[in-house]
Design a protein around this motif. Structure first.
Motif, PDB file in Angstrom:
ATOM      1  N   PHE A  62      16.680 -14.332 -55.311  1.00  0.00           N
ATOM      2  CA  PHE A  62      15.257 -14.112 -55.599  1.00  0.00           C
ATOM      3  C   PHE A  62      14.486 -14.010 -54.291  1.00  0.00           C
ATOM      4  O   PHE A  62      14.720 -14.799 -53.366  1.00  0.00           O
ATOM      5  N   ALA A  63      13.564 -13.061 -54.227  1.00  0.00           N
ATOM      6  CA  ALA A  63      12.585 -13.034 -53.134  1.00  0.00           C
ATOM      7  C   ALA A  63      11.311 -13.667 -53.669  1.00  0.00           C
ATOM      8  O   ALA A  63      10.722 -13.166 -54.636  1.00  0.00           O
ATOM      9  N   PHE A  64      10.909 -14.780 -53.088  1.00  0.00           N
ATOM     10  CA  PHE A  64       9.686 -15.472 -53.524  1.00  0.00           C
ATOM     11  C   PHE A  64       8.487 -14.933 -52.745  1.00  0.00           C
ATOM     12  O   PHE A  64       8.545 -14.778 -51.523  1.00  0.00           O
ATOM     13  N   LEU A  65       7.408 -14.656 -53.495  1.00  0.00           N
ATOM     14  CA  LEU A  65       6.222 -14.037 -52.907  1.00  0.00           C
ATOM     15  C   LEU A  65       4.996 -14.916 -53.078  1.00  0.00           C
ATOM     16  O   LEU A  65       4.836 -15.554 -54.130  1.00  0.00           O
ATOM     17  N   ALA A  66       4.126 -14.902 -52.079  1.00  0.00           N
ATOM     18  CA  ALA A  66       2.738 -15.326 -52.310  1.00  0.00           C
ATOM     19  C   ALA A  66       2.093 -14.160 -53.048  1.00  0.00           C
ATOM     20  O   ALA A  66       2.266 -13.003 -52.658  1.00  0.00           O
ATOM     21  N   GLN A 108      -1.235 -20.230 -60.329  1.00  0.00           N
ATOM     22  CA  GLN A 108       0.099 -19.592 -60.381  1.00  0.00           C
ATOM     23  C   GLN A 108       0.184 -18.382 -59.443  1.00  0.00           C
ATOM     24  O   GLN A 108       0.546 -17.294 -59.862  1.00  0.00           O
ATOM     25  N   MET A 109      -0.155 -18.661 -58.176  1.00  0.00           N
ATOM     26  CA  MET A 109      -0.259 -17.566 -57.204  1.00  0.00           C
ATOM     27  C   MET A 109       1.067 -17.270 -56.530  1.00  0.00           C
ATOM     28  O   MET A 109       1.164 -17.262 -55.303  1.00  0.00           O
ATOM     29  N   LEU A 121      -4.274 -12.129 -59.535  1.00  0.00           N
ATOM     30  CA  LEU A 121      -5.641 -12.647 -59.674  1.00  0.00           C
ATOM     31  C   LEU A 121      -6.660 -11.567 -59.323  1.00  0.00           C
ATOM     32  O   LEU A 121      -7.693 -11.433 -59.999  1.00  0.00           O
ATOM     33  N   ALA A 122      -6.359 -10.809 -58.266  1.00  0.00           N
ATOM     34  CA  ALA A 122      -7.296  -9.756 -57.840  1.00  0.00           C
ATOM     35  C   ALA A 122      -7.464  -8.733 -58.953  1.00  0.00           C
ATOM     36  O   ALA A 122      -8.579  -8.221 -59.172  1.00  0.00           O
ATOM     37  N   SER A 123      -6.397  -8.431 -59.693  1.00  0.00           N
ATOM     38  CA  SER A 123      -6.558  -7.437 -60.761  1.00  0.00           C
ATOM     39  C   SER A 123      -7.349  -7.983 -61.947  1.00  0.00           C
ATOM     40  O   SER A 123      -7.948  -7.224 -62.690  1.00  0.00           O
ATOM     41  N   ASP A 138       2.288 -23.225 -53.758  1.00  0.00           N
ATOM     42  CA  ASP A 138       2.737 -22.952 -55.132  1.00  0.00           C
ATOM     43  C   ASP A 138       4.140 -22.348 -55.151  1.00  0.00           C
ATOM     44  O   ASP A 138       5.004 -22.741 -55.941  1.00  0.00           O
ATOM     45  N   ALA A 139       4.371 -21.358 -54.283  1.00  0.00           N
ATOM     46  CA  ALA A 139       5.675 -20.684 -54.268  1.00  0.00           C
ATOM     47  C   ALA A 139       6.778 -21.658 -53.864  1.00  0.00           C
ATOM     48  O   ALA A 139       7.867 -21.676 -54.459  1.00  0.00           O
ATOM     49  N   ALA A 140       6.492 -22.488 -52.868  1.00  0.00           N
ATOM     50  CA  ALA A 140       7.510 -23.436 -52.398  1.00  0.00           C
ATOM     51  C   ALA A 140       7.826 -24.478 -53.475  1.00  0.00           C
ATOM     52  O   ALA A 140       8.986 -24.838 -53.684  1.00  0.00           O
ATOM     53  N   LEU A 141       6.781 -24.946 -54.162  1.00  0.00           N
ATOM     54  CA  LEU A 141       7.028 -25.937 -55.224  1.00  0.00           C
ATOM     55  C   LEU A 141       7.864 -25.330 -56.345  1.00  0.00           C
ATOM     56  O   LEU A 141       8.779 -25.969 -56.874  1.00  0.00           O
TER      57      LEU A 141
END
Ligand SMILES: Cc1cc2nc3c(=O)[nH]c(=O)nc-3n(C[C@H](O)[C@H](O)[C@H](O)COP(=O)(O)O)c2cc1C
Length: 259
Positions: free
Chosen positions: A93-97, A60-61, A102-104, A125-128
């Protein structure tokens, strides 16, 4: 049933189309919206539809920032080449990678996220997710327009949206009920056999009758009569990439695709 959308897409009748799938074939980008508000319950369902998309290894990135109409939206519209639909869409909506989440959760292992593979996963993932929101929205009668111009000024977008390291603005998405006085038309696509191959890639497949069909579409829209081939040549032969030329550096600066 015969699908009107299929005929416009390809220039001939579909053998058969399940009526409940017609809205998927009838997508067209909608850039003018009516004043009809989108009910909060539908908004919630659209978000759930986006999150229902498949996601690489359930990582879920991706994230999406909803930006209400107002001064911030106006500033984002300015950064997106002042496109009017960004300013006026009932929902944006602004979609982000998003690798930040995950890093946190695994800070001492976050270096792994610097592999390009993790960037690609986040983009897919974001595009889907966005496209599933789009399919749900269109089924519910809304129109949509993606906004790639969100990538034109990544640093300013980062500042405006307070984006942390490990996130990158990929595209915007405008949604709203279409303005019935400004209907958008279904755009023809490449012949199916130019895109779908069997077993192996066929490098000689070509684009069939697409140049003629698309230039006829643009003539009918009073948008010139250039063929698809000419448009591709213009697009690839333009003066330069503009601010997007530095995308690789922008990505690396924020922790993506470093190796
Ligand atoms: C990732 C992405 C970015 C896009 N960016 C823009 C944009 O900034 N402005 C715009 O008007 N349309 C934008 N579009 C819409 C495309 O131009 C449109 O989908 C394409 O011409 C096909 O037309 P159709 O969607 O009506 O079938 C974008 C589409 C995608 C998928």
């Amino acid at each position: 049933m015969n699908s009107p959308a299929f005929r416009i897409r390809y220039g001939f009748e579909a053998p058969e189309c399940e009526p409940q799938l017609e809205s998927l074939l009838a997508h067209r980008s909608v850039r003018r919206y009516s004043d009809q508000p989108v009910l909060p319950s539908l908004e919630t369902t659209l978000k759930a539809a986006a999150q229902s998309a498949s996601t690489s290894s359930n990582l879920q990135m991706w994230s999406a920032i909803q930006i209400e109409r107002g001064e911030k939206r106006d500033r984002i519209a300015d950064l997106c080449a002042k496109q009017r639909q960004v300013q006026t869409a009932p929902l944006f909506f602004a979609f982000l990678a998003d690798h930040y989440r995950l890093a946190s959760l695994a800070p001492d292992r976050a270096e792994r996220l610097e592999f390009t593979e993790f960037y690609t996963m986040a983009v897919v993932d974001a595009a889907l997710a966005a496209e599933r929101m789009v399919c749900a929205a269109e089924l519910a009668g809304l129109g949509i327009c993606y906004i790639g111009e969100l990538r034109s000024h990544p640093e300013k977008v980062r500042e405006e949206l307070n984006l942390p390291r490990g996130t990158f603005g990929l595209f915007g998405l405008c949604l709203g009920y279409p303005d019935p006085s400004r209907p958008a038309d279904i755009k023809p696509r490449l012949p199916m056999n130019s895109v779908f191959f069997s077993d192996v890639y066929d490098a000689d497949r070509g684009i069939g009758d697409y140049d003629e069909r698309l230039s006829q579409f643009y003539r009918e829209q009073n948008m010139g009569d250039a063929t698809w081939t000419q448009r591709i040549q213009d697009r690839l032969g333009g003066p330069d990439m503009g601010p997007r030329a530095s995308q690789l550096e922008d990505l690396r600066r924020t922790g993506f695709a470093k190796k």
